[in-house]
Design a protein around this motif. Structure first.
Motif, short mmCIF file in Angstrom:
data_model
loop_
_atom_site.label_atom_id
_atom_site.label_comp_id
_atom_site.label_asym_id
_atom_site.label_seq_id
_atom_site.Cartn_x
_atom_site.Cartn_y
_atom_site.Cartn_z
N GLN A 2 0.83 -1.20 0.00
CA GLN A 2 0.00 0.00 0.00
C GLN A 2 0.87 1.25 0.00
OE1 GLN A 2 -0.86 -2.64 2.06
NE2 GLN A 2 -2.55 -3.18 0.75
N TYR A 4 -0.31 4.07 1.30
CA TYR A 4 -0.65 4.80 2.53
C TYR A 4 -1.27 3.86 3.54
CZ TYR A 4 -0.19 8.78 -0.57
OH TYR A 4 0.29 9.70 -1.46
N TYR A 29 -4.33 1.99 -0.26
CA TYR A 29 -4.21 2.28 1.17
C TYR A 29 -4.87 1.16 1.95
CZ TYR A 29 -9.13 3.63 1.45
OH TYR A 29 -10.49 3.63 1.44
#
Length: 52
Positions: A2, A4, A29
Motif C-alpha cells: 500500500q 498509505y 491504502y
C-alpha cells in the motif's frame, strides 16, 4: 504494498475526507485501527445527554 496507511479511531466522520480523497485518486491504502499505534490509550467518547 500500500502507498498509505490510514490509522482510524472509529469516530463518526473522522478520517472520512482522507479516505474519500485516497479513493478518488485511486491510491492503494489500508485502513488500520489507531489502537495498534497507541495500545495503552482508549478512546472513551461521552455523548451529550448520556449518563456514564
Amino acid at each position: 504494498m500500500q502507498d498509505y496507511e490510514l490509522y482510524y479511531w472509529g469516530l463518526p466522520f473522522r478520517g472520512n475526507f482522507i479516505q474519500l480523497f485516497l479513493e478518488e485518486v485511486r491510491a492503494d491504502y489500508r485502513k488500520l485501527d489507531a489502537s495498534e499505534v497507541y495500545p495503552d490509550k482508549s478512546l472513551n467518547i461521552r455523548y451529550p445527554g448520556t449518563v456514564a
